[in-house]
Design an enzyme around this catalytic site. Structure first.
Site, PDB file in Angstrom:
ATOM      1  N   MET A  31      -9.782   7.187  -0.216  1.00 31.65           N
ATOM      2  CA  MET A  31     -10.666   7.481   0.914  1.00 31.65           C
ATOM      3  C   MET A  31     -11.309   8.849   0.731  1.00 31.65           C
ATOM      4  O   MET A  31     -10.661   9.780   0.258  1.00 31.65           O
ATOM      5  CB  MET A  31      -9.875   7.456   2.224  1.00 31.65           C
ATOM      6  CG  MET A  31      -9.074   6.192   2.462  1.00 31.65           C
ATOM      7  SD  MET A  31      -8.246   6.245   4.071  1.00 31.65           S
ATOM      8  CE  MET A  31      -7.035   4.932   3.858  1.00 31.65           C
TER       9      MET A  31
ATOM     10  N   ASP B 207      -5.970  -7.149   4.434  1.00 34.38           N
ATOM     11  CA  ASP B 207      -5.418  -5.794   4.516  1.00 34.38           C
ATOM     12  C   ASP B 207      -5.509  -5.319   5.957  1.00 34.38           C
ATOM     13  O   ASP B 207      -6.595  -5.246   6.533  1.00 34.38           O
ATOM     14  CB  ASP B 207      -6.222  -4.867   3.603  1.00 34.38           C
ATOM     15  CG  ASP B 207      -5.682  -3.444   3.564  1.00 34.38           C
ATOM     16  OD1 ASP B 207      -4.705  -3.147   4.283  1.00 34.38           O
ATOM     17  OD2 ASP B 207      -6.241  -2.632   2.803  1.00 34.38           O
TER      18      ASP B 207
ATOM     19  N   HIS C 152      -8.403   0.146  -3.847  1.00 28.85           N
ATOM     20  CA  HIS C 152      -9.294  -0.132  -2.720  1.00 28.85           C
ATOM     21  C   HIS C 152     -10.100   1.123  -2.436  1.00 28.85           C
ATOM     22  O   HIS C 152      -9.569   2.104  -1.909  1.00 28.85           O
ATOM     23  CB  HIS C 152      -8.462  -0.550  -1.499  1.00 28.85           C
ATOM     24  CG  HIS C 152      -9.287  -0.869  -0.292  1.00 28.85           C
ATOM     25  ND1 HIS C 152      -8.725  -1.086   0.950  1.00 28.85           N
ATOM     26  CD2 HIS C 152     -10.630  -1.021  -0.123  1.00 28.85           C
ATOM     27  CE1 HIS C 152      -9.685  -1.352   1.825  1.00 28.85           C
ATOM     28  NE2 HIS C 152     -10.847  -1.311   1.199  1.00 28.85           N
TER      29      HIS C 152
ATOM     30  N   ASP D 202      -5.134   3.151  -1.836  1.00 30.61           N
ATOM     31  CA  ASP D 202      -6.263   3.365  -0.929  1.00 30.61           C
ATOM     32  C   ASP D 202      -6.922   4.705  -1.219  1.00 30.61           C
ATOM     33  O   ASP D 202      -6.364   5.762  -0.926  1.00 30.61           O
ATOM     34  CB  ASP D 202      -5.782   3.330   0.523  1.00 30.61           C
ATOM     35  CG  ASP D 202      -5.325   1.946   0.953  1.00 30.61           C
ATOM     36  OD1 ASP D 202      -6.147   1.023   0.903  1.00 30.61           O
ATOM     37  OD2 ASP D 202      -4.143   1.797   1.320  1.00 30.61           O
TER      38      ASP D 202
ATOM     39  N   MET E 234     -12.442   3.081  -0.390  1.00 34.70           N
ATOM     40  CA  MET E 234     -13.090   3.281   0.908  1.00 34.70           C
ATOM     41  C   MET E 234     -13.887   4.571   0.800  1.00 34.70           C
ATOM     42  O   MET E 234     -13.561   5.607   1.388  1.00 34.70           O
ATOM     43  CB  MET E 234     -12.037   3.335   2.014  1.00 34.70           C
ATOM     44  CG  MET E 234     -11.435   1.970   2.294  1.00 34.70           C
ATOM     45  SD  MET E 234     -10.073   2.030   3.478  1.00 34.70           S
ATOM     46  CE  MET E 234      -8.689   2.112   2.344  1.00 34.70           C
TER      47      MET E 234
ATOM     48  N   HIS F  88      -1.073  -1.335  -4.222  1.00 41.22           N
ATOM     49  CA  HIS F  88      -2.384  -1.136  -3.602  1.00 41.22           C
ATOM     50  C   HIS F  88      -2.603   0.351  -3.358  1.00 41.22           C
ATOM     51  O   HIS F  88      -1.795   1.004  -2.687  1.00 41.22           O
ATOM     52  CB  HIS F  88      -2.421  -1.914  -2.278  1.00 41.22           C
ATOM     53  CG  HIS F  88      -3.769  -1.969  -1.636  1.00 41.22           C
ATOM     54  ND1 HIS F  88      -4.740  -2.872  -2.010  1.00 41.22           N
ATOM     55  CD2 HIS F  88      -4.307  -1.239  -0.622  1.00 41.22           C
ATOM     56  CE1 HIS F  88      -5.808  -2.710  -1.247  1.00 41.22           C
ATOM     57  NE2 HIS F  88      -5.577  -1.720  -0.399  1.00 41.22           N
TER      58      HIS F  88
ATOM     59  N   SER G  77       0.833  -1.198   0.000  1.00 37.59           N
ATOM     60  CA  SER G  77       0.000   0.000   0.000  1.00 37.59           C
ATOM     61  C   SER G  77       0.869   1.250   0.000  1.00 37.59           C
ATOM     62  O   SER G  77       1.721   1.413   0.880  1.00 37.59           O
ATOM     63  CB  SER G  77      -0.914   0.010   1.222  1.00 37.59           C
ATOM     64  OG  SER G  77      -1.520   1.282   1.371  1.00 37.59           O
TER      65      SER G  77
ATOM     66  N   MET H  34     -10.828  -7.089   5.754  1.00 38.02           N
ATOM     67  CA  MET H  34     -10.101  -6.070   6.518  1.00 38.02           C
ATOM     68  C   MET H  34      -9.746  -6.632   7.892  1.00 38.02           C
ATOM     69  O   MET H  34     -10.619  -7.103   8.622  1.00 38.02           O
ATOM     70  CB  MET H  34     -10.941  -4.802   6.676  1.00 38.02           C
ATOM     71  CG  MET H  34     -11.203  -4.029   5.385  1.00 38.02           C
ATOM     72  SD  MET H  34      -9.688  -3.421   4.590  1.00 38.02           S
ATOM     73  CE  MET H  34      -9.009  -2.354   5.873  1.00 38.02           C
TER      74      MET H  34
END
Length: 219
Positions: free
Chosen positions: A35, A173, A64, A33, A66, A31, A8, A135
């Site tokens: 958000m 993760d 990913h 993330d 979120m 990866h 990540s 998660m």
């Protein structure tokens, strides 16, 4: 069994993402993330950053999301060239339709579950997916401690996936390191997000290969 390590970049130097990605050539993917400060209490980056990263690397991009409006935004990340797009079950109004839209854009469709969300209600959806993300911390921030209580959930997910007879990856993760990866492999996971363990190491790529080696020891 063979495993995959997808570091990540949340724990990398965000001012030098191209250089940081070049430090992990042995990784099985990167990866990312995303958000939105709604679904999780943190704000990172969005589609323009992912599009820029895509232009500068041939690495497998594992997104990913979120974010609260997964149905609206997830297909755009697949269209931007990401090889895998993960949406959260808790944020998707129509997960089957969304998974099919992601696949239609040529990406792998993945669904993530927060620690408190059980896998069993989604058993019938598994054939629509290429990966399930379990998660092992509460999503939102890197560097959290691994939640051992998630190991039985990984095992239950593996059992359900095996029943489908399909090649559906199980990703973990949160708090993945040399101290925790063994237990996750034994529970049935095969794909791992490691952030602080990789980018906090003196030689990030050496840590990637060290974590990959755990898969061969379970072969």
């Amino acid at each position: 069994m063979g495993i995959r390590i997808t570091p990540s970049i949340l724990n990398a130097d965000l001012a030098n993402l191209r250089g940081e990605i070049e430090r992990i050539p042995s990784a099985d993917g990167v990866h990312l993330d995303v958000m939105d400060n709604h679904f999780v209490p943190n704000l990172t980056f969005g589609l323009p950053t992912v599009e820029s990263i895509r232009r500068h690397t041939d690495q497998f991009l594992d997104i990913h999301l979120m974010i609260a409006e997964a149905d609206r935004w997830a297909p755009a990340y697949a269209e931007a060239g990401a090889e895998s797009v993960t949406f959260h079950a808790e944020a998707a109004a129509a997960p089957v339709r969304l998974a099919r839209e992601i696949r239609a854009q040529g990406a792998r469709a993945s669904m993530a579950l927060r620690p408190a969300t059980p896998i069993e209600p989604y058993a019938d959806l598994l054939p629509e997916l290429d990966m399930v993300l379990i998660m092992t911390v509460e999503p939102g921030f890197g560097g959290q401690k691994f939640l051992d209580v998630m190991l039985p959930k990984i095992q239950r997910t593996r059992d359900l996936v095996n029943r489908t007879g399909l090649d559906i990856w199980i990703q973990v993760d949160g708090g993945i390191s040399e101290q925790t990866i063994d237990r996750c492999i034994e529970a049935g996971a095969d794909t791992f997000v490691a952030g602080s363990a990789v980018f906090g190491a003196d030689e990030p790529d050496h840590m990637v290969t060290a974590l990959q080696a755990y898969g061969t020891s379970h072969g």
